[in-house]
Scaffold this motif. Structure first.
Motif, PDB file in Angstrom:
ATOM      1  N   ALA A 158       4.250   0.961 -14.114  1.00  0.00           N
ATOM      2  CA  ALA A 158       4.389   1.409 -12.729  1.00  0.00           C
ATOM      3  C   ALA A 158       4.215   0.203 -11.805  1.00  0.00           C
ATOM      4  CB  ALA A 158       3.346   2.467 -12.406  1.00  0.00           C
ATOM      5  N   VAL A 159       4.911   0.210 -10.688  1.00  0.00           N
ATOM      6  CA  VAL A 159       4.825  -0.844  -9.685  1.00  0.00           C
ATOM      7  C   VAL A 159       3.962  -0.316  -8.548  1.00  0.00           C
ATOM      8  CG1 VAL A 159       6.157  -2.271  -8.083  1.00  0.00           C
ATOM      9  CG2 VAL A 159       7.093  -1.727 -10.338  1.00  0.00           C
ATOM     10  N   LEU A 160       2.925  -1.095  -8.178  1.00  0.00           N
ATOM     11  CA  LEU A 160       1.942  -0.667  -7.187  1.00  0.00           C
ATOM     12  C   LEU A 160       1.842  -1.656  -6.034  1.00  0.00           C
ATOM     13  CD1 LEU A 160      -0.985   0.013  -9.690  1.00  0.00           C
ATOM     14  CD2 LEU A 160       0.734   1.646  -8.927  1.00  0.00           C
ATOM     15  N   CYS A 161       1.371  -1.173  -4.905  1.00  0.00           N
ATOM     16  CA  CYS A 161       1.040  -2.035  -3.776  1.00  0.00           C
ATOM     17  C   CYS A 161      -0.168  -2.891  -4.181  1.00  0.00           C
ATOM     18  CB  CYS A 161       0.708  -1.198  -2.547  1.00  0.00           C
ATOM     19  SG  CYS A 161       0.103  -2.170  -1.140  1.00  0.00           S
ATOM     20  N   GLN A 162      -0.111  -4.192  -3.916  1.00  0.00           N
ATOM     21  CA  GLN A 162      -1.230  -5.078  -4.239  1.00  0.00           C
ATOM     22  C   GLN A 162      -2.457  -4.779  -3.391  1.00  0.00           C
ATOM     23  OE1 GLN A 162       0.251  -9.051  -3.557  1.00  0.00           O
ATOM     24  NE2 GLN A 162       0.891  -9.297  -5.682  1.00  0.00           N
ATOM     25  N   ARG A 163      -2.260  -4.303  -2.190  1.00  0.00           N
ATOM     26  CA  ARG A 163      -3.385  -4.108  -1.271  1.00  0.00           C
ATOM     27  C   ARG A 163      -4.104  -2.781  -1.475  1.00  0.00           C
ATOM     28  NH1 ARG A 163      -1.353  -7.122   3.770  1.00  0.00           N
ATOM     29  NH2 ARG A 163      -1.657  -9.238   3.008  1.00  0.00           N
ATOM     30  N   CYS A 164      -3.343  -1.682  -1.549  1.00  0.00           N
ATOM     31  CA  CYS A 164      -4.003  -0.366  -1.594  1.00  0.00           C
ATOM     32  C   CYS A 164      -3.827   0.357  -2.924  1.00  0.00           C
ATOM     33  CB  CYS A 164      -3.514   0.516  -0.448  1.00  0.00           C
ATOM     34  SG  CYS A 164      -1.825   1.120  -0.642  1.00  0.00           S
ATOM     35  N   GLY A 165      -2.999  -0.164  -3.811  1.00  0.00           N
ATOM     36  CA  GLY A 165      -2.799   0.466  -5.113  1.00  0.00           C
ATOM     37  C   GLY A 165      -1.862   1.657  -5.106  1.00  0.00           C
ATOM     38  N   SER A 166      -1.217   1.927  -3.996  1.00  0.00           N
ATOM     39  CA  SER A 166      -0.285   3.044  -3.916  1.00  0.00           C
ATOM     40  C   SER A 166       0.900   2.790  -4.849  1.00  0.00           C
ATOM     41  CB  SER A 166       0.199   3.191  -2.476  1.00  0.00           C
ATOM     42  OG  SER A 166       1.088   4.266  -2.372  1.00  0.00           O
ATOM     43  N   ARG A 167       1.377   3.833  -5.514  1.00  0.00           N
ATOM     44  CA  ARG A 167       2.476   3.721  -6.473  1.00  0.00           C
ATOM     45  C   ARG A 167       3.807   3.605  -5.722  1.00  0.00           C
ATOM     46  NH1 ARG A 167       2.248   5.391 -12.038  1.00  0.00           N
ATOM     47  NH2 ARG A 167       0.136   5.884 -11.422  1.00  0.00           N
ATOM     48  N   LEU A 220      11.189  -3.974   2.911  1.00  0.00           N
ATOM     49  CA  LEU A 220      10.446  -2.877   2.309  1.00  0.00           C
ATOM     50  C   LEU A 220       8.957  -3.148   2.467  1.00  0.00           C
ATOM     51  CD1 LEU A 220      13.293  -2.875   0.976  1.00  0.00           C
ATOM     52  CD2 LEU A 220      12.214  -2.018  -1.066  1.00  0.00           C
ATOM     53  N   VAL A 221       8.197  -2.111   2.823  1.00  0.00           N
ATOM     54  CA  VAL A 221       6.750  -2.206   2.970  1.00  0.00           C
ATOM     55  C   VAL A 221       6.100  -1.031   2.261  1.00  0.00           C
ATOM     56  CG1 VAL A 221       6.890  -3.419   5.187  1.00  0.00           C
ATOM     57  CG2 VAL A 221       6.725  -0.940   5.163  1.00  0.00           C
ATOM     58  N   CYS A 222       4.801  -1.138   2.006  1.00  0.00           N
ATOM     59  CA  CYS A 222       4.059  -0.013   1.440  1.00  0.00           C
ATOM     60  C   CYS A 222       4.000   1.089   2.490  1.00  0.00           C
ATOM     61  CB  CYS A 222       2.651  -0.456   1.059  1.00  0.00           C
ATOM     62  SG  CYS A 222       1.603   0.914   0.509  1.00  0.00           S
ATOM     63  N   ALA A 223       4.338   2.298   2.109  1.00  0.00           N
ATOM     64  CA  ALA A 223       4.344   3.401   3.071  1.00  0.00           C
ATOM     65  C   ALA A 223       2.935   3.866   3.412  1.00  0.00           C
ATOM     66  CB  ALA A 223       5.163   4.567   2.530  1.00  0.00           C
ATOM     67  N   ASP A 224       1.942   3.562   2.571  1.00  0.00           N
ATOM     68  CA  ASP A 224       0.569   3.992   2.863  1.00  0.00           C
ATOM     69  C   ASP A 224      -0.173   3.010   3.762  1.00  0.00           C
ATOM     70  OD1 ASP A 224       0.697   6.395   1.538  1.00  0.00           O
ATOM     71  OD2 ASP A 224      -0.216   5.651  -0.304  1.00  0.00           O
ATOM     72  N   CYS A 225      -0.247   1.731   3.364  1.00  0.00           N
ATOM     73  CA  CYS A 225      -1.023   0.764   4.151  1.00  0.00           C
ATOM     74  C   CYS A 225      -0.142  -0.125   5.027  1.00  0.00           C
ATOM     75  CB  CYS A 225      -1.897  -0.089   3.235  1.00  0.00           C
ATOM     76  SG  CYS A 225      -0.993  -1.283   2.219  1.00  0.00           S
ATOM     77  N   GLU A 226       1.177   0.000   4.899  1.00  0.00           N
ATOM     78  CA  GLU A 226       2.150  -0.747   5.683  1.00  0.00           C
ATOM     79  C   GLU A 226       2.073  -2.255   5.474  1.00  0.00           C
ATOM     80  OE1 GLU A 226       1.739   0.810   9.659  1.00  0.00           O
ATOM     81  OE2 GLU A 226       2.949   2.547   9.133  1.00  0.00           O
ATOM     82  N   ALA A 227       1.496  -2.691   4.348  1.00  0.00           N
ATOM     83  CA  ALA A 227       1.468  -4.117   4.016  1.00  0.00           C
ATOM     84  C   ALA A 227       2.850  -4.520   3.528  1.00  0.00           C
ATOM     85  CB  ALA A 227       0.429  -4.394   2.942  1.00  0.00           C
ATOM     86  N   GLY A 228       3.226  -5.722   3.860  1.00  0.00           N
ATOM     87  CA  GLY A 228       4.513  -6.190   3.394  1.00  0.00           C
ATOM     88  C   GLY A 228       4.986  -7.370   4.201  1.00  0.00           C
ATOM     89  N   PRO A 229       6.203  -7.742   3.979  1.00  0.00           N
ATOM     90  CA  PRO A 229       7.199  -7.040   3.179  1.00  0.00           C
ATOM     91  C   PRO A 229       7.018  -7.292   1.682  1.00  0.00           C
ATOM     92  CG  PRO A 229       8.201  -8.948   4.192  1.00  0.00           C
ATOM     93  CD  PRO A 229       6.795  -8.883   4.699  1.00  0.00           C
ATOM     94  N   ILE A 230       7.272  -6.239   0.913  1.00  0.00           N
ATOM     95  CA  ILE A 230       7.239  -6.350  -0.537  1.00  0.00           C
ATOM     96  C   ILE A 230       8.656  -6.460  -1.094  1.00  0.00           C
ATOM     97  CG2 ILE A 230       5.047  -5.156  -0.801  1.00  0.00           C
ATOM     98  CD1 ILE A 230       6.673  -2.647  -1.681  1.00  0.00           C
ATOM     99  N   GLY A 231       9.653  -6.243  -0.252  1.00  0.00           N
ATOM    100  CA  GLY A 231      11.022  -6.288  -0.741  1.00  0.00           C
ATOM    101  C   GLY A 231      12.031  -6.413   0.372  1.00  0.00           C
TER     102      GLY A 231
END
Length: 136
Positions: free
Chosen positions: A34-43, A105-116
């Motif tokens: 699974a690919v996760l957000c580095q900051r909050c661990g959201s999938r 692309l950013v994490c939808a939970d913590c809005e950290a990014g861009p991840i993509g």
């Protein structure tokens, strides 16, 4: 600043035994973990939802929404990505406003990014940088 990308005429190359993806992809190049957000661990992606691809892309420096107010900050040229062909394959991802013909692309939970990165000219290609995510 507009993101730099490989010339549009060169399609992304799927690679199976790439050094950066060692242990992360199967023989077909699909993500094993699974690919996760580095900051909050959201999938962000379930196993098998993406294919390893090598493409040189410029992503702005990582930051949270509160710090994303503009200004310099630089960025990183990243080459190893998970390529997602259908935006509905994502478990949890958000998109920035258009920056030229690109959405980040950013994490939808913590809005950290861009991840993509996603180019609006290619509706079926979403890139998630391996360096910007975690795997489990």
């Amino acid at each position: 600043m507009e993101p730099a990308a490989a010339p549009p005429s060169s399609p992304p190359a799927a690679v199976t035994a790439a050094p950066g993806s060692a242990g992360l992809d199967c023989a077909q190049g699909r993500n094993l973990k699974a690919v996760l957000c580095q900051r909050c661990g959201s999938r962000v992606l379930l196993p098998g939802a993406a294919t390893f691809a090598r493409r040189e892309l410029l992503l702005p420096a990582m930051r949270k929404k509160a710090a994303a107010g503009g200004g310099g900050g630089g960025g990183d040229v990243l080459q190893e990505h998970w390529l997602v062909r259908d935006m509905f394959s994502f478990e949890n991802v958000g998109f920035t406003r258009d920056v030229g013909n690109v959405k980040f692309l950013v994490c939808a939970d913590c809005e950290a990014g861009p991840i993509g990165w996603h180019c609006l000219d290619d509706k079926d290609s979403f890139y998630v940088a391996l360096e910007r995510v975690a795997h489990e």
